[in-house]
Design an enzyme around this catalytic site. Structure first.
Site, short mmCIF file in Angstrom:
data_model
loop_
_atom_site.label_atom_id
_atom_site.label_comp_id
_atom_site.label_asym_id
_atom_site.label_seq_id
_atom_site.Cartn_x
_atom_site.Cartn_y
_atom_site.Cartn_z
N ASN A 6 -88.21 109.29 -0.78
CA ASN A 6 -87.49 109.88 0.34
C ASN A 6 -88.29 109.54 1.60
OD1 ASN A 6 -86.31 111.51 2.26
ND2 ASN A 6 -86.38 113.39 1.03
N ARG A 91 -83.35 108.14 -1.07
CA ARG A 91 -82.47 108.85 -0.15
C ARG A 91 -82.09 107.89 0.96
NH1 ARG A 91 -84.17 113.40 4.17
NH2 ARG A 91 -82.10 113.87 4.92
N HIS A 179 -77.15 115.68 5.31
CA HIS A 179 -77.83 116.66 4.46
C HIS A 179 -77.06 116.93 3.16
CE1 HIS A 179 -80.09 118.35 8.18
NE2 HIS A 179 -80.93 117.64 7.45
N ARG A 239 -83.63 116.75 18.60
CA ARG A 239 -82.25 116.30 18.88
C ARG A 239 -81.47 117.41 19.58
NH1 ARG A 239 -81.07 114.39 12.83
NH2 ARG A 239 -83.26 114.88 12.48
N GLU A 377 -83.97 117.88 -2.56
CA GLU A 377 -83.17 116.66 -2.48
C GLU A 377 -83.64 115.63 -3.51
OE1 GLU A 377 -84.40 116.76 1.50
OE2 GLU A 377 -82.37 116.80 2.33
#
Ligand code: ADP
Length: 391
Positions: A6, A91, A179, A239, A377
């Site tokens: 990842n 990922r 996500h 962001r 994840e």
């Protein structure tokens, strides 16, 4: 064995999973090269996610993502020499309209993923750097890309479209959402910890340095806060989250911004960092007494409450709210602030279980229920990678 990589903006995480005869995956160990670009460090955790003492190293000679992946491969070869990997799972943040499920990587797939780099400049280039590093060192090991966008492809068309002429939707200008691997894990885990509500109307709030929320019904994504890119929706570490596109016209026309500078502003210099003028780190902001730090935290909570309201509207009600991600899992303060703002929805948390880091943090008789579930994840990637090779 499956190796999961990842590769994020400032870290490369890896995890090793064993596969049983039935195809179930179980963790062996996981590690991370963090702070890439400043002073890279290596941390190793066991299968129970506990940091192994003496396995925290400074990596002065490692620079960049490909280098970090190569370093990890070297570390695995010298420290776990008996491991044989069936496949490597990665990922990949953006799968565009093409990739609706995990994909076996080849040259053609890589070319399509590289085209999507401009839609996820904080992530996609690093994800692909990880794939290239494995390709060059071990071309014989198959690799699988698992996408953050795939989970959202079940959304109705109205949830995926913008109010633009239809031809734009047909050519791929739509809300992809992100996500997805985290949300998929939350659904899986909710079915274990709260089967009575898991297939009802859920809102999962993945609040980390990147932050989004997802409305889920019957285990499928119905709507989400992120859009065409991962800059939309909630304010994040650096962001902006949603802004009026008119601001961009103004910046370009009246303030002389070039497009690269607008991108830099919205992706890297806004959100918690931009508002506070101090840091993108929520933990540090929470403990700061500076008024601008307080304002950044207040804005994050305010926008979160508004987005839950919007997603609850898309679901036509709410049975459970689930917090996850670095902030969602660790900050009782933010969970408390958001939950208090949602009292009108019937949400009431128990301050003691919230502070104590329990799984269920609402009062037992209360609905909607509120849960805290640490995301995983890497486990979803291992699961998809094992399934792709059917072993
Ligand atoms: P990423 O999106 O990079 O994976 P994470 O999910 O790791 O990010 O979340 C990082 C965020 O979580 C940071 O803003 C960090 O300050 C915040 N965080 C971690 N622990 C806490 C805590 N105890 N209290 C408040 N915020 C926390």
């Amino acid at each position: 064995m499956i190796l999961v990589i990842n590769s994020g903006s400032s870290s490369v995480k890896f995890a090793v999973y064993g596969i049983s005869d039935s195809g179930a995956v179980s963790p062996v160990c996981r590690g991370e090269v963090g702070d890439i670009g400043s002073s890279p460090k290596f941390t190793l955790r066991d299968g129970n996610d506990i940091v192994i003492e003496g396995k925290e190293l400074d990596l002065e000679t490692v620079s960049g993502h490909e280098d970090s992946v190569k370093w990890i491969e070297g570390w695995i070869e010298s420290n776990l020499p008996d491991l044989r990997f069936t496949a490597v799972g990665h990922r990949v943040v953006h799968g565009g309209a093409v990739f609706r499920s995990p994909a076996i990587i080849d040259v053609g797939v890589m070319a399509k993923l590289a085209e999507l780099e401009k839609l996820a400049p904080l992530h996609q280039p690093y994800n692909l750097a990880g794939i290239r590093a494995v390709m060059s060192a071990h071309p014989e090991i198959p690799q699988v890309a698992c996408f953050d966008t795939s989970f959202h492809r079940t959304q109705p068309k109205v949830a995926q479209m913008f109010g633009l002429p239809r031809e734009f939707f047909e050519s791929g200008v739509l809300r992809y959402g992100f996500h997805g691997l985290s949300y998929e894990y939350i659904v899986k885990k909710m079915r274990e910890v709260a089967p009575a509500v898991a297939d009802g109307r859920l809102i999962a709030a993945h609040l980390g340095n990147g932050a989004s929320m997802c409305a889920i019904e019957g285990g499928r994504s119905v709507a989400t806060t992120m859009g065409f890119t991962a800059v939309d929706g909630l304010p994040m570490g650096t962001r902006s989250g949603s802004i009026d596109p008119g601001v961009i016209f103004y910046l370009v026309r009246e303030r002389g911004y070039e497009l690269d500078k607008v991108e830099e502003l919205l992706y890297r210099n806004s959100g918690l960092l931009g508002i506070s003028g101090i840091t993108n780190d929520m933990k540090a902001l929470e403990s700061s007494v500076e008024p601008d730090a307080r304002l950044a935290v207040e804005y994050f909570v305010y926008r979160s409450v508004r987005e839950v309201g919007s997603l609850a509207g898309a679901l036509g009600g709410l049975d459970a709210l689930v917090f996850t991600g670095g902030i969602g899992e660790n900050s009782a303060f933010i969970r408390g602030g958001i939950s208090r703002g949602l009292k009108w929805l019937g949400i009431e948390i128990d301050e003691e279980t919230n502070a104590g880091g329990k799984v269920l943090i609402s009062k037992p008789e209360n609905s909607p229920a509120v849960y805290v579930i640490p995301t995983n994840e890497e486990l979803m990637i291992a699961h998809h990678t094992a399934k792709t090779f059917n072993r």
